[in-house]
Design a protein around this motif. Structure first.
Motif, PDB file in Angstrom:
ATOM      1  N   SER A   1      64.173  35.333  44.728  1.00 45.73           N
ATOM      2  CA  SER A   1      62.878  34.676  45.178  1.00 45.73           C
ATOM      3  C   SER A   1      62.448  34.106  43.604  1.00 45.73           C
ATOM      4  O   SER A   1      62.656  34.505  42.703  1.00 45.73           O
ATOM      5  N   GLY A   2      61.343  33.126  43.593  1.00 47.53           N
ATOM      6  CA  GLY A   2      60.811  32.856  42.555  1.00 47.53           C
ATOM      7  C   GLY A   2      59.759  33.472  41.661  1.00 47.53           C
ATOM      8  O   GLY A   2      59.636  34.659  42.150  1.00 47.53           O
ATOM      9  N   GLN A   3      59.414  33.064  40.709  1.00 45.11           N
ATOM     10  CA  GLN A   3      58.603  33.800  39.853  1.00 45.11           C
ATOM     11  C   GLN A   3      57.132  33.663  40.442  1.00 45.11           C
ATOM     12  O   GLN A   3      56.916  32.658  41.506  1.00 45.11           O
ATOM     13  N   SER A   4      56.434  34.598  40.044  1.00 41.12           N
ATOM     14  CA  SER A   4      55.060  35.078  40.581  1.00 41.12           C
ATOM     15  C   SER A   4      54.062  35.088  39.736  1.00 41.12           C
ATOM     16  O   SER A   4      54.328  35.256  38.505  1.00 41.12           O
ATOM     17  N   SER A   5      52.688  35.333  40.141  1.00 48.03           N
ATOM     18  CA  SER A   5      51.624  35.762  38.938  1.00 48.03           C
ATOM     19  C   SER A   5      52.213  37.047  38.725  1.00 48.03           C
ATOM     20  O   SER A   5      51.630  37.401  37.539  1.00 48.03           O
ATOM     21  N   ALA A   6      52.410  38.014  39.460  1.00 50.83           N
ATOM     22  CA  ALA A   6      52.813  39.323  38.946  1.00 50.83           C
ATOM     23  C   ALA A   6      53.918  39.464  37.944  1.00 50.83           C
ATOM     24  O   ALA A   6      53.870  40.517  36.949  1.00 50.83           O
TER      25      ALA A   6
ATOM     26  N   LYS B   1      27.448  47.722  57.358  1.00 51.10           N
ATOM     27  CA  LYS B   1      28.035  46.581  56.562  1.00 51.10           C
ATOM     28  C   LYS B   1      29.332  47.587  56.043  1.00 51.10           C
ATOM     29  O   LYS B   1      29.186  48.715  55.403  1.00 51.10           O
ATOM     30  N   ILE B   2      30.387  47.094  56.057  1.00 52.15           N
ATOM     31  CA  ILE B   2      31.713  47.551  55.490  1.00 52.15           C
ATOM     32  C   ILE B   2      32.201  46.681  54.487  1.00 52.15           C
ATOM     33  O   ILE B   2      32.682  45.492  54.592  1.00 52.15           O
ATOM     34  N   PRO B   3      32.224  47.192  52.911  1.00 47.26           N
ATOM     35  CA  PRO B   3      32.541  46.248  52.147  1.00 47.26           C
ATOM     36  C   PRO B   3      34.134  45.728  52.182  1.00 47.26           C
ATOM     37  O   PRO B   3      34.858  46.646  52.745  1.00 47.26           O
ATOM     38  N   LEU B   4      34.583  44.715  51.856  1.00 42.33           N
ATOM     39  CA  LEU B   4      36.029  44.519  51.610  1.00 42.33           C
ATOM     40  C   LEU B   4      36.328  43.949  50.353  1.00 42.33           C
ATOM     41  O   LEU B   4      35.650  43.611  49.539  1.00 42.33           O
ATOM     42  N   PRO B   5      37.838  44.089  49.942  1.00 40.15           N
ATOM     43  CA  PRO B   5      38.097  43.667  48.808  1.00 40.15           C
ATOM     44  C   PRO B   5      38.090  42.138  48.353  1.00 40.15           C
ATOM     45  O   PRO B   5      37.654  41.860  47.162  1.00 40.15           O
ATOM     46  N   PHE B   6      38.054  41.379  49.396  1.00 43.02           N
ATOM     47  CA  PHE B   6      38.160  39.875  48.994  1.00 43.02           C
ATOM     48  C   PHE B   6      37.460  39.368  50.359  1.00 43.02           C
ATOM     49  O   PHE B   6      36.973  39.946  51.436  1.00 43.02           O
TER      50      PHE B   6
ATOM     51  N   SER C   1      47.443  34.055  45.664  1.00 40.58           N
ATOM     52  CA  SER C   1      48.479  34.905  44.829  1.00 40.58           C
ATOM     53  C   SER C   1      48.233  36.272  45.324  1.00 40.58           C
ATOM     54  O   SER C   1      47.250  36.643  46.057  1.00 40.58           O
ATOM     55  N   PRO C   2      49.222  37.292  45.231  1.00 43.60           N
ATOM     56  CA  PRO C   2      49.171  38.385  45.755  1.00 43.60           C
ATOM     57  C   PRO C   2      48.081  39.377  45.313  1.00 43.60           C
ATOM     58  O   PRO C   2      47.681  39.060  44.093  1.00 43.60           O
ATOM     59  N   ALA C   3      47.759  40.204  46.171  1.00 42.65           N
ATOM     60  CA  ALA C   3      46.575  41.032  45.744  1.00 42.65           C
ATOM     61  C   ALA C   3      47.000  42.272  44.990  1.00 42.65           C
ATOM     62  O   ALA C   3      48.323  42.517  44.932  1.00 42.65           O
ATOM     63  N   GLN C   4      46.257  42.832  44.239  1.00 44.83           N
ATOM     64  CA  GLN C   4      46.579  44.136  43.553  1.00 44.83           C
ATOM     65  C   GLN C   4      45.631  45.282  44.042  1.00 44.83           C
ATOM     66  O   GLN C   4      44.625  45.012  44.505  1.00 44.83           O
ATOM     67  N   GLY C   5      46.071  46.399  43.759  1.00 48.49           N
ATOM     68  CA  GLY C   5      45.496  47.579  44.111  1.00 48.49           C
ATOM     69  C   GLY C   5      45.093  47.843  45.831  1.00 48.49           C
ATOM     70  O   GLY C   5      44.118  48.026  46.246  1.00 48.49           O
ATOM     71  N   LEU C   6      46.436  47.760  46.295  1.00 49.77           N
ATOM     72  CA  LEU C   6      46.253  47.649  47.863  1.00 49.77           C
ATOM     73  C   LEU C   6      46.325  49.273  48.333  1.00 49.77           C
ATOM     74  O   LEU C   6      46.657  50.408  47.821  1.00 49.77           O
TER      75      LEU C   6
ATOM     76  N   SER D   1      42.049  39.698  33.676  1.00 48.49           N
ATOM     77  CA  SER D   1      41.224  40.701  33.691  1.00 48.49           C
ATOM     78  C   SER D   1      40.484  40.769  34.972  1.00 48.49           C
ATOM     79  O   SER D   1      40.397  39.739  35.839  1.00 48.49           O
ATOM     80  N   PRO D   2      39.765  41.923  35.531  1.00 47.18           N
ATOM     81  CA  PRO D   2      39.328  41.998  36.975  1.00 47.18           C
ATOM     82  C   PRO D   2      38.019  41.277  36.920  1.00 47.18           C
ATOM     83  O   PRO D   2      37.183  41.035  37.933  1.00 47.18           O
TER      84      PRO D   2
END
Length: 1844
Positions: free
Chosen positions: A1271-1276, A1768-1773, A1187-1192, A452-453
């Motif tokens: 390639s190997g398995q991932s979180s996605a 200020k500029i918000p960032l996702p991470f 882990s790879p990001a989502q919602g890019l 979950s987010p």
């Protein structure tokens, strides 16, 4: 070829001309003298200080001897009454320099990562017990033979490369040094060896010591070989009582060992005899040779080493002569060596499989809650209750008390929800990031698993029809977040989809979807009640006007019944219950529940647990006619809906945390914070308690034999007794003032004993439920309790080291003895700290220290044995200690000791001899262990895992691992009936052992063979299928047995009588029976049935058996072909029959219609990966915490601001990840998750993106039109990705997915119609695909690990695999288009010594070349199915073989690439037994920079490209004998990129210690500066203002605190400074380039002059946190109120930034500004704080740009003039790297989520870019702003900035 000139030996002094002192150096008193004994010139080194008097080779420490010989011979004599020191600098294969020192000055062995110190004992010729010291006057000339290879391997686990340097320090006489790969015997000359034909290698005449006639060599000289074959024996002793301790060192010491070969002399010295393991004896059997198998002659090596007390350990050949003598002298034995007598290899019993698999099934749990006690739900039919027990979801049937368990969570369950039709169950776990599982409630299978987010989901609610799921939690900004998932696609193979997401500032304690309208919801919390509505994909809310009640803290809510209309009931902490009209959004009624205040009734005056006049209400639930309320005062009350009077109430032992009315309204479920769960039956007005549980972790347990009871003690200060049959609590004893620590049952009486933290030991009666007696003989907390099995004695131990003995035979036990300071005082409370033997005669405990285990007599407490366990792990860096104990059944009497080094030592309890040693593999020490009464199973626990071992196996113990606990397991035990086992920690788990006890003897133990295991059906199929289904199965199994070997004769003496075995064609006389058993029993650990088939006529040995999914025991049929064992298992259901060796295996499997394997295949076959083979051929993905990001925010095509221009580096971690087509010129390799296609002429690159993880391997079709990558398995994605690329178009044409863990190899068939994919050892499947339709044609699970595969170049449908043999698969096409595989297995011939085949390639028909893991190349005749030739091709494992025409190329992990002439091999095949390997010639040899992992050559074999593990691609030209570097990259993490002022060059630095200078235009490597054993952490290039270009410098900071300045023009180090004591983390040049500012990890900032290297200022303002950023710029500082020419900043890891103005020429520096930011919470950044990033803004001199600072992820713009943040500029991470463009207003930001964001500060637009497979730790714009460099680990991506 570099080592040929050093063979057969090298005189080091002569080669380096020591007498001239040009290539060597001498210091102090060094002189050449003539020795009378040797009658030759020797060198005398003497002096009072050894460090000031020495001979050193080579002359300087920066040079290297480069001597590759394995053995170093030092011919020297210690000077009398003096000390001497020998230093050797040895280089490893990974370029690490290790110093190895020998001296009689050292008192004990010491070891670090870079230094080994060995004490040297000088003796006269007979073993003495002196401690290391000076040499005596009669010291003799010594031949010190050092095996440098074994020294590094044994003590540091490193591979030897070469000898770099030698220093011989005073005081000694030295004749010379010699190196060689041969092991010489100095006592045997060449003439003697020829005369006596001894099987030894005589010493060359040049090295020999002169021996006068009639005298013995050993009487005059000393020979020391180190390490010897026996030197691994630890010299720590097992000491029996009554014998004085003798002097013994803690580690192997070098003792002169006179070699006397007469038998009387040997017998006189054999006081301590080493008894070898049978496997070691078996390994020494002479091999039956193939024709000239080895290129080198065999050598017999006799080695000796000092044993305990200075006794000489004799070689194994003398064991038989001294066994009887050793048996009589047993006062001291080695604790390390096993005492099993040597037996012949054919007498040894090989280990079999661990049946069944899984062997455990979780039957039930005792516990409730964990994260919260408010979650308990009724099923819609009211027959069962669903509740969490820590990480397990339990469904409890109310009437039968049966449990159904949902397993899969890895942490505590924080919320539950069940839909209205009992079809879907949702559960969320607390960490990490609230993983959600959606279950099919009826079957128990998990339908979906997703993250979950939000961080922690506190509430879940299903709509009545189950189509919507709502969850409430907190996001990373601590904001309340409400999520709505859609379940519509879940049942049709889809996933849960987020329909809406909303943030709220209001607190939410409860959330619920209305039962009458799924689009309406309600929530309540502190000061708010909100109504929510889902419309048009948006979730909106509106607050209810509460009026005067707006300050209340609301805890729960419930919608009124359907007939009530629009009423919402809400309760609060203050006792208010509000009735709200949710249509009008207004409060209709408000009621306050007050406690009863009747003075006459004292019970009615009971106050609540909370303050305030009202009763705090925690929960409410509404039915059609009543409202149930649970309150803090412990009452459950049932009210009518008008709340006029209480209908019923039930009092609990603690606050009621939740209530739920059943769907019928006749029962009310309640839970309490004290761990109780029950329900109130309204018609009968009775309350039934269903579950009781501990509210804190359980510390210890004890089982009672006759009544089937269990006692537990917990941190909640309670002692509880449970019924194991019903899992119900029988007794509860509470001690509020002292905590119970240990518990034990009396074996025969109805009493149990409990020890407390106060030191008290109490006896409790189970019949009277009272304390019988209390003893307070201990002063410390009780750490252990144990009762003897006969019931006579009780023993207790305390934290102050006291051991107490009690007489427990009478009802009231009494103290007999108390012994002080005998038990370890550092021991943690544990049920395994004390142990009593089965015969009640022996007591074992850890003590007096944690390094020893003592065994005493139970009656007298006399010490019988003391075992020192600190020497069990010689290779460890610290002393080992005991953790837990356990006695085995008797006989034999074994004592099992769990140690801190994760091993279990099995000792003979009477003699102390070590029987064997088990490596647990736990991440932590085994805290508890138990052995079953029959000695069959060993149970261990460490951290959260439980392991069950098949202890009856002789060797190669197999185990199964089960994970289900959410906290560390504190204790484990078998139940008294041995049918079940228990594990306790967060809760109490009861496991069933799924073993039919009639299949093995209850009395069988190790060493006693049991009866034959019949091939009958095992446990009921339905029962085992339930295990595999997950509803009742064990928690996530993570391990299985090791690779399969033939079964034990005692378990299966052979095939059934009705079997017909056909002998196959096996090379070297391989046994068909062995391969039959390998096939039939090899997968027994995974099978559900082992079913014998009737006798079948072998008239058609090649027949195949069709797949039959419905086959059962009654469906067995006859078919033509050999007898088979039919396996029907979870993973092989319906796979058909498997044939015998020499005949076909039916590997045919009908694929799933969608191309996926069946679900049962996934559960059964995929869930238990075998142990990873010890072969470097297998791909292991580099560990990544990201882990790879989502919602890019991916840019639209054509509008990208960045274009990937170049990739720097090659992934040396891949396997066969390099392809080249000489005909088309197509050349491709991998770097991270990218496929790089490069033009070899122009160097231009194309980059194919798409893989989410690191690419493991590549394959190119024969027509070069299709490229396959994996390639190997991932979180996605839970499965590996296989992509098929269209080479001409450069696009991905198909995405395949089948394998679970990783893909090891890919191969195209000869006609390119088929693609075969091989999973790694964790997957174990071989899949066959159609390249035309991309459909899965067949999937096969291989019975053994496979290291390589290849399609036959002659037959389209033939495939060969290598591993423990050669497996040939023949593809057979059916009429319906399906594919089956016919298999033939050819084992490795015995003549090759039991090696495994690691690589293969086809030669001229019908030859198949195979490389082994021991360096051999064998040639197979594929027509005859036999091996006819083999030769020693390398010293290590051969991982790459390529053959074309008459040439064969081999590459190995020894870094060698060799070219062989094999033109004569086809002729040798015709000779058969006359074949000679001398016909194979080694033509060329090249040594590269790493193990060879990939290679491709032209058909002529004259040129090719080779990839190594060092990340380098080499162009190989055999004609010229050269290797040219094509592609090169860093081996380790890249830390910095710096640019030259004109941007023509750039430099990078890495953890591998290198600084590399590149040409920016071509990205070719120009210069490399390498510093060994250090990491280069920061880098800076001098600015243009420093002068002319030729005066440019680079400064690099290293992990040892040094700062080096390099000259670019001279390619040399100009200056080396030590400005810091800690690692440098940041560097910056001043604006004029004459000053260097450096920062270290301790927060110190140093300012140094470039010219002089002097540090003239140190700033400590940031002390305590590492410096993350340093930047300096030339600016006038008057605008900021300071003076200076430079403006520079420093940012530290504690979220602080300082800005300084300086004028270094005037030594002026003052603070301009200081910025401090609050740190983010640990929940926002769970691992570590992000780096503090700051930089001066290029387009605004007054702005400071910061990232990674503050609570939230954002970019902050700070004005130095206004002294505040202006934007200020918000960032996702949170950012981990940042760079500002010198041109446009662009900021590049790298994240740990493997992405780069480009931020346009002018417009606010952003674009995200992917391509890295790990955290992007580096972003740097080039000075021209046209290029952007980004780095993730070792890969560097160069982007071209476009559009700005």
């Amino acid at each position: 070829m570099a080592r040929v000139w050093q063979q057969p030996f090298l005189n080091v002094f002569r080669h380096f001309k020591v007498d001239e002192w040009k290539r060597s150096t001498k210091e102090g008193d060094v002189a050449a003298v003539t020795d009378k004994t040797l009658k030759c010139t020797v060198y005398r080194v003497r002096g009072a200080v050894s460090a000031s008097n020495y001979i050193q080779l080579p002359k300087t420490s920066t040079q290297s001897l480069g001597l590759t010989g394995r053995y170093l011979y030092v011919l020297f004599r210690p000077l009398p009454a003096k000390h001497f020191v020998i230093h050797l600098d040895v280089s490893t294969e990974d370029s690490q320099v290790i110093r190895v020192s020998f001296s009689n000055l050292f008192k004990e062995f010491k070891s670090t990562a870079t230094w080994l110190q060995f004490p040297f004992i000088c003796e006269a010729g007979t073993p003495r017990e002196d401690l290391p010291g000076v040499a005596f006057p009669g010291a003799r000339w010594t031949c010190l033979q050092l095996d440098l290879h074994d020294i590094l391997l044994v003590y540091l686990q490193r591979c030897y490369s070469h000898l770099k340097g030698v220093r011989l320090c005073a005081s000694m006489l030295v004749r010379s040094l010699y190196t060689s790969d041969l092991c010489f015997d100095p006592a045997v000359t060449v003439a003697e060896a020829r005369r006596t034909k001894l099987p030894v290698t005589p010493i060359p005449r040049e090295m020999a010591f002169p021996v006068p006639k009639g005298e013995s060599w050993h009487d005059r000289y000393v020979h020391i070989r180190f390490p010897s074959s026996s030197s691994h024996v630890p010299s720590e002793l097992v000491q029996k009582s009554g014998f004085p301790p003798e002097a013994a060192g803690r580690v192997p010491r070098l003792l002169p060992s006179p070699v006397a070969c007469s038998k009387p002399a040997r017998d006189s010295r054999a006081r301590v005899v080493q008894k070898h393991d049978p496997t070691a004896v078996s390994a020494r059997r002479p091999r039956r040779p193939l024709p000239e198998v080895s290129m080198f002659c065999e050598r017999s090596e006799v080695s000796r080493v000092a044993g305990p007390s200075g006794c000489i350990q004799e070689p194994s050949a003398w064991v038989e002569a001294t066994d009887e003598h050793a048996a009589g002298n047993g006062s001291h034995v080695s604790a390390r060596q096993p005492t099993v007598e040597p037996v012949a290899p054919e007498d040894t019993v090989p280990h079999g499989s661990f049946l069944p698999d899984p062997i455990l099934r979780l039957k039930g749990v005792i516990g409730f809650g964990g994260h919260s006690t408010k979650w308990a739900l009724w099923t819609p039919d009211g027959a069962a209750i669903v509740y969490p027990c820590h990480a397990v979801v339990v469904v409890l049937h109310v009437e039968t008390r049966e449990q159904r368990l949902f397993l899969g969570h890895t942490d505590k369950v924080s919320a539950l929800a069940l839909d209205g039709s009992s079809s879907l169950l949702a559960s969320a776990q607390a960490r990490p990031h609230s993983m959600l599982r959606l279950w099919d409630f009826q079957t128990g299978s998990c339908l979906a698993l997703f993250r979950s987010p939000v961080h922690t989901i506190s509430s879940l609610s299903f709509s009545n029809n189950g189509e919507l799921l709502c969850g409430v939690g907190k996001d990373r900004h601590r904001r309340t977040t409400v999520l709505v998932w859609g379940m519509a696609q879940l049942g049709r193979g889809g996933e849960a989809v987020i329909l809406a997401k909303a943030h709220s500032d209001a607190d939410v304690q409860a959330f619920q979807i209305a039962f009458f309208d799924e689009a309406r919801m309600a929530s309540c919390g502190r000061g708010s009640v909100r109504l929510w509505r889902l419309r048009g994909g948006a979730l909106r809310s509106c607050a209810v006007d509460l009026g005067e009640h707006h300050t209340l803290e609301f805890t729960d809510l419930a919608f009124g019944p359907a007939q009530d209309g629009h009423t919402l009931y809400v309760c609060s902490r203050s006792g208010h219950i509000l009735e709200i009209d949710h249509q009008r959004m207004a409060v209709r009624h408000a009621r306050l529940l007050l406690p009863l205040q009747t003075p006459r009734d004292p019970l009615a005056q009971k106050r609540t647990f909370s303050s305030g006049p009202g009763i705090a209400i925690n929960s409410l639930s509404v039915s059609r006619s009543a409202c149930a309320v649970g309150s803090e005062d412990g009452y459950l009350r049932l009210w009518p809906l008008d709340f006029s009077s209480v209908l019923l109430e039930a009092e609990h032992e603690g606050p009621v945390s939740s209530v739920r009315v059943s769907p019928g309204g006749l029962r009310v479920l309640s839970t309490t914070s004290s761990g109780h769960l029950g329900f109130l039956d309204v018609p009968s007005q009775e309350y039934r308690l269903l579950v009781r549980s501990h509210t804190a972790p359980v510390l210890a347990l004890a089982t009672e034999r006759s009544r089937g009871q269990l006692a537990t003690v917990s941190q909640d200060r309670t002692v509880r007794v449970w019924d194991l049959a019903t899992l119900q609590q029988l007794y509860d004893f509470t001690s509020p003032e002292e905590a119970p620590r240990a518990v034990a049952f009396h074996p025969t009486q109805p009493t149990f004993f409990c020890g407390f933290s106060s030191g008290a030991v109490r006896s409790f009666s189970l019949e009277a439920a009272e304390v019988l007696v209390e003893h307070r003989c201990h002063r410390g907390a009780i750490t252990g309790l144990a009762a003897s099995p006969d019931g006579r004695f009780l023993f207790s131990a305390c934290s102050r080291g006291a051991l107490a003995q009690y007489h427990s035979g009478a009802p009231r036990c009494r103290v007999l003895r108390v012994a002080a300071n005998v038990v370890c005082q550092e021991a943690c409370p544990s049920s395994s700290i004390l142990a009593v033997s089965e015969d009640s005669r022996l007591l074992a405990f850890v003590g007096p220290s944690k390094y020893t285990v003592s065994v005493v007599d139970t009656a007298s407490l006399d010490e019988l044995l003391r075992v020192n366990v600190s020497a069990l792990d010689l290779a460890g860096s610290c002393l080992d200690s005991a953790v837990a104990l356990c006695f085995g059944p008797s006989p034999p009497s074994h004592l099992l000791v769990s140690t801190f080094s994760n091993t279990i030592a099995v000792l003979d309890a009477r003699s102390g001899n070590m029987v064997r040693e088990l490596y647990c593999g736990h991440p932590a020490a085994c805290a508890s262990l138990a052995l079953s009464a029959d000695g069959r199973f060993l149970l261990t626990a460490a951290e959260r895992a439980v392991r069950l071992w098949d202890y009856a196996m002789q060797a190669g113990l197999s185990c199964q691992v089960y994970i289900g606990h959410s906290e560390p397991v504190r204790a484990v035990a078998f139940t008294p009936d041995q049918q079940q086992l228990l594990s306790v920690g967060d809760a109490i788990f009861l496991w069933d052992i799924l073993v039919p006890h009639e299949g093995w003897s209850p009395g069988s133990v190790q060493g006693a063979p049991g009866p034959p295991l019949t091939c009958e059906a095992g446990p009921d199929a339905g029962e085992l299928e339930g295990v595999a289904a997950g509803a009742r199965g064990p928690p996530r199994q993570v391990s299985v047995s090791p690779p399969v070997l033939p079964p034990q004769p005692g378990l299966c003496a052979g095939p059934p009588e009705d079997f017909t075995v056909r002998e196959g064609v096996l090379g070297g006389g391989g046994s068909p029976l062995r391969a039959l058993l390998l096939l039939a029993w090899g997968r027994a650990g995974d099978s559900e049935h082992l079913l014998p088939t009737p006798a079948i006529s072998p008239t058609s040995p090649g027949a195949l058996f069709p797949s039959d999914r419905s086959r059962g025991p009654e469906d067995l049929h006859q078919a033509s072909g050999p007898s088979v064992l039919v396996q029907k298992e979870a993973g092989w259901a319906g796979d058909g029959a498997c044939g015998v060796t020499g005949g076909p295996w039916d590997f045919g499997r009908c694929p799933h219609p969608c191309g996926w394997p069946s679900a049962c295949s996934t559960v059964g076959a995929r869930a238990r990966p075998p142990a990873r083979p010890n072969s470097y051929r297998h791909f292991t993905a580099r560990y990544k915490a990201s882990s790879p990001a989502q919602g890019l925010f991916l840019p639209p095509a054509g509008d990208e601001w960045l274009r990937l221009k170049a990739v720097v580096g090659y992934n040396g971690n891949g396997r066969a990840n390099l392809v080249w087509s000489p005909d088309t010129g197509f050349f491709a390799y991998t770097c991270g998750c990218l496929v790089v296609v490069e033009d070899l002429h122009s160097g231009a690159q194309q980059h194919w993106l798409g893989h989410p993880e690191e690419i493991s391997t590549l394959a190119l079709s024969h027509d070069a039109q299709v490229l396959a990558s994996a390639s190997g398995q991932s979180s996605a994605a839970s499965r590996c990705q296989i992509r098929l690329w269209d080479v001409p178009r450069g696009s991905c044409r198909q995405l395949l997915s089948h394998h679970d863990t990783a893909v090891q190899a890919l191969a195209f068939s000869l006609d390119d119609r088929l693609l075969v994919t091989l999973g790694d050892c964790g997957d174990g499947t071989l899949a066959l695909w159609s390249t035309a339709t991309c459909e899965l044609l067949s999937s096969t699970r291989l019975p053994e690990p496979v290291h390589g595969m290849a399609f036959s170049p002659w037959h389209t449908g033939e495939l060969a695999c290598v591993g423990q043999g050669i497996l040939t698969l023949q593809l057979l096409w059916g009429q319906a288009g399906d594919v089956s595989l016919q298999a033939h297995l050819e084992p490795v011939p015995e003549e090759l010594g039991g090696c495994e085949l690691s690589s293969l390639c086809y030669g001229a028909a019908p030859l198949l070349y195979c490389g082994s893991n021991e360096g051999q190349v064998c040639v197979w005749d594929t027509r005859a199915g036999c091996c006819f030739l083999a030769w020693e091709a390398d010293d290590g494992e051969i991982g790459v073989l390529l053959c074309s025409g008459t040439w064969l190329v081999s590459g190995s992990n020894t870094r060698r690439l060799r070219l062989w002439a094999v033109g004569a091999v086809p002729e040798l095949r015709r000779r058969a037994s006359g074949a000679r390997s001398s016909s194979v010639f080694l033509e060329r040899e090249l040594t590269l920079d790493g193990a060879v992992v990939s290679a491709v050559f032209h058909d002529s074999m004259d040129m090719g490209v080779v990839g190594t593990t060092a990340g380098t691609l080499w162009y190989i030209s055999w004609a010229e004998g050269t290797s040219t570097r094509l592609i090169s990259g860093h081996r380790s993490k890249v830390n910095e990129v710096a640019f030259s002022p004109d941007e023509s060059h750039c430099a990078t630095c890495s953890d591998d210690g290198s600084v590399r200078v590149w040409c920016v235009a071509s990205m070719e490597l120009l210069i490399q500066f390498q510093v060994l054993s250090q990491s280069c952490l920061c880098l800076a290039w001098s600015p243009q203002s420093c002068g002319r270009p030729e005066e440019q410098h680079m400064a690099a900071g290293y992990s040892d605190g040094t700062l080096r300045v390099f000259s670019i023009l001279r390619s040399a180090v100009e200056l080396k400074m030590y400005p810091h004591a800690a690692a440098l983390t940041a560097l910056a040049f001043s604006a004029d380039g004459q000053t260097i500012v450096s920062g270290d990890k301790d927060g110190l900032v140093a300012v140094s002059h470039l010219r002089t290297g002097m540090t003239f200022r140190v700033l400590s303002d940031h002390r305590g946190a590492p410096i993350c950023t340093l930047q300096s710029t030339r600016k006038e500082c008057g605008d900021f109120g300071a003076e200076g020419t430079d403006l520079w900043l420093a940012a530290s890891g504690d979220q602080r930034v300082s800005v300084w103005a300086s004028d270094w020429l005037r030594d002026h520096c003052e603070l301009v500004d200081w910025l401090s930011f609050p740190a983010p919470s640990l929940e926002e950044v769970p691992s570590c704080l992000p780096p503090s990033l700051a930089a001066f803004c290029p387009w605004d001199p007054a702005l400071l740009v910061c990232a990674g600072l503050g609570v939230y992820p954002e970019v902050a713009f700070y004005s130095l003039r206004q002294k505040q943040v202006v934007e200020k500029i918000p960032l996702p991470f949170f950012a981990v790297s940042m760079s500002l463009s010198p041109g446009a207003h662009l900021v590049a930001i790298g994240f740990s989520e493997r992405m780069v964001r480009l931020l346009d500060c002018a417009s606010g637009a952003v674009q995200d870019f992917t391509g890295h497979d790990d955290s992007v730790q580096l972003c740097r714009f080039a000075p021209s702003a046209q290029l952007l460099f980004t780095a993730a680990h070792s890969e560097i991506l160069v982007w071209e900035v476009t559009g700005h």
